[in-house]
Design a protein around this motif. Structure first.
Motif: not given
Length: 438
Positions: A351-366
């Motif tokens: 998501l961050f690197l291949q699809y260019g979501a540089e505005h997303v600082n982190a993903t969180c899983f619960s």
């Protein structure tokens, strides 16, 4: 938004919550769930997995009505989580504009009828509660119709956005747990024959593809399984859509101790693969265990990545963004499993690197109902995957809700389960493999 901490404080929110949902509507649904869970142990399992929140809240409504107050001896983790959910919903409702109030009430009433219950709304309220505890001012753009993401938060010069995605652990799987348990319930009368004849067997069902949720499409499979259970025929049955093999229970389970459903699942998944499902009627003397699996591999990565990619498009792009993902049917200890962490890490980096979501600082899983006791309170453990190349530079102290880290052993101690492997937070893969231009 202030978090109530005592049972007496929390009790004051229950009447207001019920008035929002509608008392008659609420208790009618609770009666339906009560009837459903009493139908069989397998229906009880479905209700317990998907509707624990409604049951916990409903139980406290009864306690309050009968006792005039909430009692500590009846307040387990699920109850306290339910009460905090109720308090948060009421506080959020009070803070919304009129449109937001109406939307929230509509979502509550829709959730009351949904197969997955309040899972999605629970995640939003849980994240909101965490941010409020950390001192952030909150806004709810999606509810109020001002933006597509769920939460906006700010504290001084720090601000950000959150989008929440609640996913079934069955997403992308060929066999869904609720469909499997409903199938097993249909077999319950036929299990009696196994008991009468003192047979101890395992029925291995291998599907050509998926287990349909449509009972009509299950007809041939159900009839074949019932016939084999009732007639005691050993051997194989092989219609085009499935194969059935009868196995000796004691031979297949030799040396394995089964004490509960969790240990049974672990034993069967070790023997027949991680994507199998198992249930049945087994005693020391007789019974039958049904193990079901598909010949086609599950693909749980595709729906998870699709959900995160969708979330990434919902942000403004002007502030740091965070994606909160909740799995509906896993345990807190599952959040430590290396394959769970690796999948989350690989897909987040895609998501961050291949699809260019540089505005997303982190993903969180619960996990929904992934509750533990911590610091004399109920906590929802989670792990986060930070973006290695974010557009917005943040320190852990800026947004501890998502970026503060603790050692693996401390995380395991909070959950109350042993570490399944060393260095579970280390996900070894090369980020250079991702094409940022994609």
């Amino acid at each position: 938004m202030v978090r109530a901490t005592t049972l007496d404080d929390l009790a004051t929110y229950l009447p207001r919550f019920l008035s929002m949902v509608g008392r008659k509507r609420w208790f009618k649904r609770l009666d339906q769930l009560d009837v459903e869970q009493r139908r069989s142990p397998f229906r009880w399992k479905i209700v317990a997995d998907y509707h624990w929140l409604e049951l916990a809240i409903g139980f406290q409504c009864d306690v309050l009505a009968k006792e005039g107050r909430l009692l500590p001896e009846y307040a387990d983790m699920q109850v306290r989580a339910g009460l905090h959910f109720v308090a948060t919903v009421v506080e959020v409702h009070d803070a919304l504009n009129e449109k937001g109030k109406n939307v929230l009430v509509g979502r509550l009433r829709d959730a009351l009828k949904a197969e997955t219950g309040f899972a999605a709304l629970y995640l939003e309220m849980d994240v909101a509660q965490r941010l409020a505890i950390d001192g952030f001012h909150l806004e709810f753009p999606d509810l109020e119709g001002t933006a597509q993401f769920d939460l906006a938060f700010s504290l001084g010069s720090i601000s950000g956005e959150v989008e929440c995605k609640s996913l079934s652990a069955d997403a992308g799987r060929k066999i869904h747990r609720k469909d499997f348990y409903r199938f097993i319930e249909e077999m319950t009368p036929a299990f009696a024959t196994q008991m009468e004849r003192s047979r101890r067997e395992i029925m291995l069902i291998e599907l050509a593809d998926r287990l349909s949720a449509n009972l009509g499409e299950q007809k041939q499979l159900r009839h074949t399984v019932r016939d084999m259970l009732s007639n005691g025929k050993a051997g194989n049955a092989a219609p085009s859509s499935f194969e059935i093999t009868m196995l000796n229970f004691d031979e297949e389970m030799r040396g394995i101790t089964i004490i509960d459903q969790r240990s049974l699942n672990a034993a069967c998944q070790s023997r027949w693969g991680p994507n199998c499902h198992a249930a049945g009627a087994i005693t020391d003397e007789a019974g039958c265990l049904i193990v079901m699996r598909s010949k086609k591999e599950d693909d749980t990565s595709k729906p998870l990545l699709a959900a995160m990619r969708k979330a990434a498009t919902q942000f403004s792009g002007d502030r740091p963004a965070f994606i909160a993902v909740q799995f509906d049917e896993i345990n807190p200890a599952d959040l430590m499993l290396p394959h769970v962490r690796r999948r989350a890490g690989l897909l987040s980096y895609a998501l961050f690197l291949q699809y260019g979501a540089e505005h997303v600082n982190a993903t969180c899983f619960s996990s929904f109902d992934g509750l533990v006791e911590h610091d004399d309170n109920v906590a929802s453990p989670s792990f986060c995957v930070p973006n290695p190349r974010p557009r917005f530079s943040l320190r852990p102290a800026d947004i501890p809700t998502f970026l503060y880290s603790i050692p693996d052993q401390q995380f395991a101690d909070i959950i109350g389960a042993p570490l399944p492997a060393p260095n579970i937070s280390y996900i070894p893969f090369d980020t250079s493999n991702f094409d940022e231009a994609s």
